[in-house]
Motif scaffolding. Structure first.
Motif, PDB file in Angstrom:
ATOM      1  N   VAL A  19      46.534  33.563  47.683  1.00 40.29           N
ATOM      2  CA  VAL A  19      46.650  33.590  46.220  1.00 40.29           C
ATOM      3  C   VAL A  19      47.777  34.537  45.801  1.00 40.29           C
ATOM      4  O   VAL A  19      48.489  34.271  44.826  1.00 40.29           O
ATOM      5  CB  VAL A  19      45.311  33.948  45.545  1.00 40.29           C
ATOM      6  CG1 VAL A  19      45.468  34.047  44.025  1.00 40.29           C
ATOM      7  CG2 VAL A  19      44.241  32.925  45.890  1.00 40.29           C
ATOM      8  N   GLU A  65      45.246  34.814  35.562  1.00 34.57           N
ATOM      9  CA  GLU A  65      44.065  34.245  36.210  1.00 34.57           C
ATOM     10  C   GLU A  65      44.145  34.396  37.733  1.00 34.57           C
ATOM     11  O   GLU A  65      43.139  34.718  38.387  1.00 34.57           O
ATOM     12  CB  GLU A  65      43.933  32.765  35.824  1.00 34.57           C
ATOM     13  CG  GLU A  65      42.639  32.144  36.284  1.00 34.57           C
ATOM     14  CD  GLU A  65      42.447  30.727  35.750  1.00 34.57           C
ATOM     15  OE1 GLU A  65      41.314  30.232  35.905  1.00 34.57           O
ATOM     16  OE2 GLU A  65      43.390  30.127  35.206  1.00 34.57           O
ATOM     17  N   GLU A  68      43.433  38.020  38.624  1.00 33.35           N
ATOM     18  CA  GLU A  68      42.000  38.322  38.512  1.00 33.35           C
ATOM     19  C   GLU A  68      41.218  37.735  39.685  1.00 33.35           C
ATOM     20  O   GLU A  68      40.245  38.345  40.145  1.00 33.35           O
ATOM     21  CB  GLU A  68      41.472  37.810  37.173  1.00 33.35           C
ATOM     22  CG  GLU A  68      41.989  38.653  36.021  1.00 33.35           C
ATOM     23  CD  GLU A  68      41.616  38.118  34.651  1.00 33.35           C
ATOM     24  OE1 GLU A  68      41.002  37.034  34.553  1.00 33.35           O
ATOM     25  OE2 GLU A  68      41.957  38.805  33.661  1.00 33.35           O
ATOM     26  N   ARG A  69      41.650  36.596  40.211  1.00 30.71           N
ATOM     27  CA  ARG A  69      40.976  36.037  41.387  1.00 30.71           C
ATOM     28  C   ARG A  69      41.202  36.929  42.598  1.00 30.71           C
ATOM     29  O   ARG A  69      40.286  37.173  43.385  1.00 30.71           O
ATOM     30  CB  ARG A  69      41.458  34.604  41.665  1.00 30.71           C
ATOM     31  CG  ARG A  69      40.726  33.949  42.809  1.00 30.71           C
ATOM     32  CD  ARG A  69      39.238  33.796  42.506  1.00 30.71           C
ATOM     33  NE  ARG A  69      38.481  33.597  43.746  1.00 30.71           N
ATOM     34  CZ  ARG A  69      37.260  34.030  43.955  1.00 30.71           C
ATOM     35  NH1 ARG A  69      36.594  34.665  43.007  1.00 30.71           N
ATOM     36  NH2 ARG A  69      36.664  33.818  45.104  1.00 30.71           N
ATOM     37  N   ASP A 129      35.627  29.220  50.102  1.00 27.28           N
ATOM     38  CA  ASP A 129      35.916  29.952  48.871  1.00 27.28           C
ATOM     39  C   ASP A 129      36.097  28.960  47.719  1.00 27.28           C
ATOM     40  O   ASP A 129      37.217  28.659  47.298  1.00 27.28           O
ATOM     41  CB  ASP A 129      37.163  30.809  49.081  1.00 27.28           C
ATOM     42  CG  ASP A 129      37.493  31.701  47.914  1.00 27.28           C
ATOM     43  OD1 ASP A 129      36.801  31.624  46.876  1.00 27.28           O
ATOM     44  OD2 ASP A 129      38.465  32.474  48.031  1.00 27.28           O
ATOM     45  N   ALA A 131      35.419  29.232  44.550  1.00 23.54           N
ATOM     46  CA  ALA A 131      35.951  29.786  43.298  1.00 23.54           C
ATOM     47  C   ALA A 131      37.479  29.788  43.314  1.00 23.54           C
ATOM     48  O   ALA A 131      38.118  29.441  42.304  1.00 23.54           O
ATOM     49  CB  ALA A 131      35.412  31.191  43.060  1.00 23.54           C
ATOM     50  N   THR A 132      38.076  30.160  44.438  1.00 21.77           N
ATOM     51  CA  THR A 132      39.536  30.115  44.533  1.00 21.77           C
ATOM     52  C   THR A 132      40.024  28.676  44.415  1.00 21.77           C
ATOM     53  O   THR A 132      40.993  28.396  43.708  1.00 21.77           O
ATOM     54  CB  THR A 132      40.022  30.770  45.840  1.00 21.77           C
ATOM     55  OG1 THR A 132      39.726  32.172  45.779  1.00 21.77           O
ATOM     56  CG2 THR A 132      41.515  30.589  46.048  1.00 21.77           C
ATOM     57  N   VAL A 135      40.104  27.624  40.836  1.00 20.34           N
ATOM     58  CA  VAL A 135      41.220  28.193  40.083  1.00 20.34           C
ATOM     59  C   VAL A 135      42.525  27.487  40.447  1.00 20.34           C
ATOM     60  O   VAL A 135      43.352  27.189  39.580  1.00 20.34           O
ATOM     61  CB  VAL A 135      41.343  29.718  40.349  1.00 20.34           C
ATOM     62  CG1 VAL A 135      42.643  30.279  39.804  1.00 20.34           C
ATOM     63  CG2 VAL A 135      40.145  30.460  39.764  1.00 20.34           C
TER      64      VAL A 135
END
Length: 155
Positions: A19, A65, A68-69, A129, A131-132, A135
């Motif tokens: 990320v 964003e 924040e990840r 993962d 959530a990643t 996003v």
């Protein structure tokens, strides 16, 4: 404090590093797009000035964003352009190209960000993962669509 979100420390680190690269690519493309917004000239000035503003505004929100990840995964986000420039796949612009070159450069930049985002998805999948992936998945679609629109503008 320990982080216990169901992803091992090793996998969290891999996701965060991936990320971080996406964030750096996005930020570098944001800066290039913003500079082009300021300096575009030519027969398509109005259209491109607005289009570039829409693009850099969207990327500015995305950078936040992504940062924040990274933090949610327990790692520090890059905090300076020097940090981002070291890991970005997109290089800074030298000089001010004409409008058509700007459009082509941005199309290539969006293609690169889409590739980087795909790499993040592979890492996130390997790490479990979700959530990643949530996003980053929409980033692929957005950058591919933006690249297509820019290519169509330049032809």
């Amino acid at each position: 404090m320990d982080i216990n979100i169901g992803i091992s420390a090793e996998k969290r680190k891999a996701s965060a590093e991936a990320v971080r690269k996406l964030m750096a690519d996005t930020y570098t493309l944001y800066l290039k797009t913003h500079g082009y917004h300021w300096n575009v000239e030519g027969p398509h000035f109005q259209q491109l000035h607005i289009q570039f503003m829409d693009q850099y505004t969207e990327m500015w929100t995305a950078v936040d964003e992504l940062a924040e990840r990274i933090r949610a995964l327990g790692y520090l986000a890059p905090a300076s352009y020097a940090d981002m420039a070291k890991i970005s796949s997109i290089k800074e612009e030298d000089g001010t190209p004409d409008w058509k070159t700007m459009v082509k450069n941005l199309a290539q930049g969006h293609e690169q960000v889409a590739k980087t985002a795909r790499d993040v998805l592979r890492v996130a999948e390997d790490a479990g993962d979700d959530a990643t992936a949530d996003v980053v998945g929409p980033r692929v679609t957005l950058h591919e669509k933006t690249a297509w629109m820019l290519r169509a503008t330049a032809s």
